[in-house]
Write a protein that holds these residues in place. Structure first.
Motif, PDB file in Angstrom:
ATOM      1  N   GLY A 150       1.275  -1.292  -0.264  1.00 12.52           N
ATOM      2  CA  GLY A 150      -0.106   0.430  -0.223  1.00 12.52           C
ATOM      3  C   GLY A 150       0.845   1.073   0.086  1.00 12.52           C
ATOM      4  N   TYR A 151       0.914   1.381   0.962  1.00 14.67           N
ATOM      5  CA  TYR A 151       1.561   3.596   1.370  1.00 14.67           C
ATOM      6  C   TYR A 151       2.146   3.363   2.115  1.00 14.67           C
ATOM      7  N   LYS A 152       2.614   1.825   2.515  1.00 15.53           N
ATOM      8  CA  LYS A 152       3.820   1.780   3.077  1.00 15.53           C
ATOM      9  C   LYS A 152       5.177   0.831   2.999  1.00 15.53           C
ATOM     10  N   LEU A 153       6.006   1.427   3.599  1.00 15.98           N
ATOM     11  CA  LEU A 153       7.729   0.967   3.022  1.00 15.98           C
ATOM     12  C   LEU A 153       8.741   0.694   3.869  1.00 15.98           C
ATOM     13  N   ILE A 154       8.692  -1.099   3.741  1.00 15.83           N
ATOM     14  CA  ILE A 154       8.779  -1.701   4.908  1.00 15.83           C
ATOM     15  C   ILE A 154      11.074  -1.841   4.451  1.00 15.83           C
ATOM     16  N   HIS A 155      11.453  -1.347   5.513  1.00 18.56           N
ATOM     17  CA  HIS A 155      12.707  -2.038   5.251  1.00 18.56           C
ATOM     18  C   HIS A 155      13.223  -3.379   6.467  1.00 18.56           C
ATOM     19  N   THR A 156      13.914  -3.964   5.617  1.00 18.70           N
ATOM     20  CA  THR A 156      14.594  -5.036   6.701  1.00 18.70           C
ATOM     21  C   THR A 156      16.540  -5.606   6.384  1.00 18.70           C
ATOM     22  N   LEU A 157      17.076  -5.254   7.602  1.00 16.53           N
ATOM     23  CA  LEU A 157      18.014  -5.066   8.213  1.00 16.53           C
ATOM     24  C   LEU A 157      18.872  -6.584   8.678  1.00 16.53           C
ATOM     25  N   HIS A 158      20.012  -6.872   7.971  1.00 12.91           N
ATOM     26  CA  HIS A 158      20.307  -8.113   8.615  1.00 12.91           C
ATOM     27  C   HIS A 158      21.656  -7.683   9.378  1.00 12.91           C
ATOM     28  N   ALA A 159      22.013  -8.121  10.882  1.00 12.07           N
ATOM     29  CA  ALA A 159      23.015  -7.489  11.003  1.00 12.07           C
ATOM     30  C   ALA A 159      24.024  -9.015  11.643  1.00 12.07           C
ATOM     31  N   LYS A 160      24.792  -9.075  11.743  1.00 10.27           N
ATOM     32  CA  LYS A 160      26.445  -9.963  12.827  1.00 10.27           C
ATOM     33  C   LYS A 160      26.838  -8.911  13.828  1.00 10.27           C
ATOM     34  N   VAL A 161      26.570  -9.323  14.576  1.00 11.99           N
ATOM     35  CA  VAL A 161      27.251  -8.084  15.832  1.00 11.99           C
ATOM     36  C   VAL A 161      29.222  -8.890  15.565  1.00 11.99           C
ATOM     37  N   ARG A 162      28.958  -7.766  15.778  1.00 13.57           N
ATOM     38  CA  ARG A 162      31.161  -8.108  15.803  1.00 13.57           C
ATOM     39  C   ARG A 162      31.735  -8.684  16.574  1.00 13.57           C
ATOM     40  N   SER A 163      31.084  -8.532  17.896  1.00 14.67           N
ATOM     41  CA  SER A 163      31.795  -8.796  18.906  1.00 14.67           C
ATOM     42  C   SER A 163      30.618  -9.483  20.081  1.00 14.67           C
ATOM     43  N   ALA A 164      30.874 -11.310  19.486  1.00 18.66           N
ATOM     44  CA  ALA A 164      30.008 -11.538  20.751  1.00 18.66           C
ATOM     45  C   ALA A 164      29.857 -11.781  22.110  1.00 18.66           C
ATOM     46  N   ARG A 165      31.472 -11.581  22.147  1.00 12.78           N
ATOM     47  CA  ARG A 165      31.371 -10.817  23.927  1.00 12.78           C
ATOM     48  C   ARG A 165      31.186  -9.834  24.224  1.00 12.78           C
ATOM     49  N   VAL A 166      31.147  -8.894  23.434  1.00 16.91           N
ATOM     50  CA  VAL A 166      30.778  -7.823  23.791  1.00 16.91           C
ATOM     51  C   VAL A 166      29.327  -7.255  23.727  1.00 16.91           C
ATOM     52  N   GLY A 167      28.713  -8.106  22.633  1.00 18.72           N
ATOM     53  CA  GLY A 167      27.593  -8.007  22.363  1.00 18.72           C
ATOM     54  C   GLY A 167      26.951  -6.430  21.689  1.00 18.72           C
ATOM     55  N   ILE A 168      25.840  -6.660  21.536  1.00 18.21           N
ATOM     56  CA  ILE A 168      25.008  -5.389  21.341  1.00 18.21           C
ATOM     57  C   ILE A 168      24.305  -4.557  22.284  1.00 18.21           C
ATOM     58  N   GLU A 169      24.285  -4.085  22.239  1.00 14.99           N
ATOM     59  CA  GLU A 169      22.927  -3.268  22.875  1.00 14.99           C
ATOM     60  C   GLU A 169      21.495  -2.690  22.501  1.00 14.99           C
ATOM     61  N   VAL A 170      20.470  -3.568  22.459  1.00 18.83           N
ATOM     62  CA  VAL A 170      19.776  -3.254  21.662  1.00 18.83           C
ATOM     63  C   VAL A 170      18.333  -2.355  21.581  1.00 18.83           C
ATOM     64  N   SER A 171      18.582  -1.593  23.127  1.00 20.21           N
ATOM     65  CA  SER A 171      17.232  -0.516  23.537  1.00 20.21           C
ATOM     66  C   SER A 171      18.322   0.684  23.197  1.00 20.21           C
ATOM     67  N   ARG A 172      19.700   0.590  22.753  1.00 23.07           N
ATOM     68  CA  ARG A 172      20.531   2.074  22.366  1.00 23.07           C
ATOM     69  C   ARG A 172      20.289   2.108  20.711  1.00 23.07           C
ATOM     70  N   VAL A 173      20.486   0.615  20.367  1.00 23.46           N
ATOM     71  CA  VAL A 173      19.740   0.949  18.805  1.00 23.46           C
ATOM     72  C   VAL A 173      18.600   1.444  17.778  1.00 23.46           C
ATOM     73  N   ARG A 174      17.635   1.367  18.379  1.00 19.21           N
ATOM     74  CA  ARG A 174      16.547   0.873  18.759  1.00 19.21           C
ATOM     75  C   ARG A 174      16.402   2.355  19.120  1.00 19.21           C
ATOM     76  N   GLU A 175      16.596   3.719  20.550  1.00 19.72           N
ATOM     77  CA  GLU A 175      16.412   4.921  21.071  1.00 19.72           C
ATOM     78  C   GLU A 175      17.215   5.637  19.317  1.00 19.72           C
ATOM     79  N   ARG A 176      18.412   5.151  19.065  1.00 18.58           N
ATOM     80  CA  ARG A 176      19.241   6.092  17.954  1.00 18.58           C
ATOM     81  C   ARG A 176      18.763   6.164  17.144  1.00 18.58           C
ATOM     82  N   LEU A 177      17.907   4.789  16.722  1.00 22.62           N
ATOM     83  CA  LEU A 177      16.711   4.758  15.205  1.00 22.62           C
ATOM     84  C   LEU A 177      15.953   5.697  15.018  1.00 22.62           C
TER      85      LEU A 177
END
Length: 181
Positions: A150-177
């Motif tokens: 319809g009039y919606k656009l859906i973007h899907t991005l797949h990514a790999k975390v570079r450092s499994a030991r450190v991980g990634i902070e999902v809430s921070r990513v969501r906030e920045r986006l």
């Protein structure tokens, strides 16, 4: 007397023949089982980090257990993806979605990160900025796609975390986006 001796000899030969046939059948079954195990283990990815120093010496039982675990993991991923698809279809098919757009979903699964953005088609978004945010937060984008509904656009991005030991902070990513969009 010769008959009894002949029968005993014949019976003994039959037993030997039967044992020989059984031995060949067991060998054929073992060979077939080994070949099937080899085929199975060659079709699934080997674990990146194994508790065993040499994965090549893993027993067949270990290999079968690894294959079973991998199949269970795939089944769970399929179930999760089907559930997410239904959720997104509900969002996309809602009549009054203007009030809830944009939708930003960020999900982490092990070393994988998936970002879905549902926006209005006329909304201007710079995809390179989204990728930049993900990279700054420690993820490497491996795939990006989009579709329209319809009039919606859906973007899907797949990514790999570079450092499994450190991980990634999902809430921070969501906030920045959210701040970007």
């Amino acid at each position: 007397m010769k008959r009894k001796g002949g029968r005993a000899c014949s019976s003994k030969q039959q037993q030997q023949q039967q044992e020989s046939n059984n031995s060949r059948e067991r060998f054929r079954s073992r060979s077939q089982f080994s070949e099937l195990c080899s085929d199975l283990t060659s079709t699934i990815p080997q674990p990146l980090h194994s508790s065993k120093p040499d994965q090549n010496v893993a027993s067949q039982a270990d290999q079968i257990e690894h294959a079973r675990n991998y199949i269970v993991e795939l089944k769970e991923r399929i179930d999760n993806l089907e559930k997410r698809k239904e959720e997104l279809e509900m969002i996309v098919n809602q009549e009054d979605t203007d009030s809830i757009l944009p939708v930003i979903e960020v999900k982490e699964s092990g070393n994988n990160l998936e970002v879905q953005l549902v926006i209005k088609q006329d909304q201007d978004i710079m995809l390179h900025q989204v990728i930049k945010i993900l990279e700054e937060e420690g993820a490497e984008v491996v795939n990006a796609s989009f579709c329209t509904s319809g009039y919606k656009l859906i973007h899907t991005l797949h990514a790999k975390v570079r450092s499994a030991r450190v991980g990634i902070e999902v809430s921070r990513v969501r906030e920045r986006l959210h701040d970007l969009i």
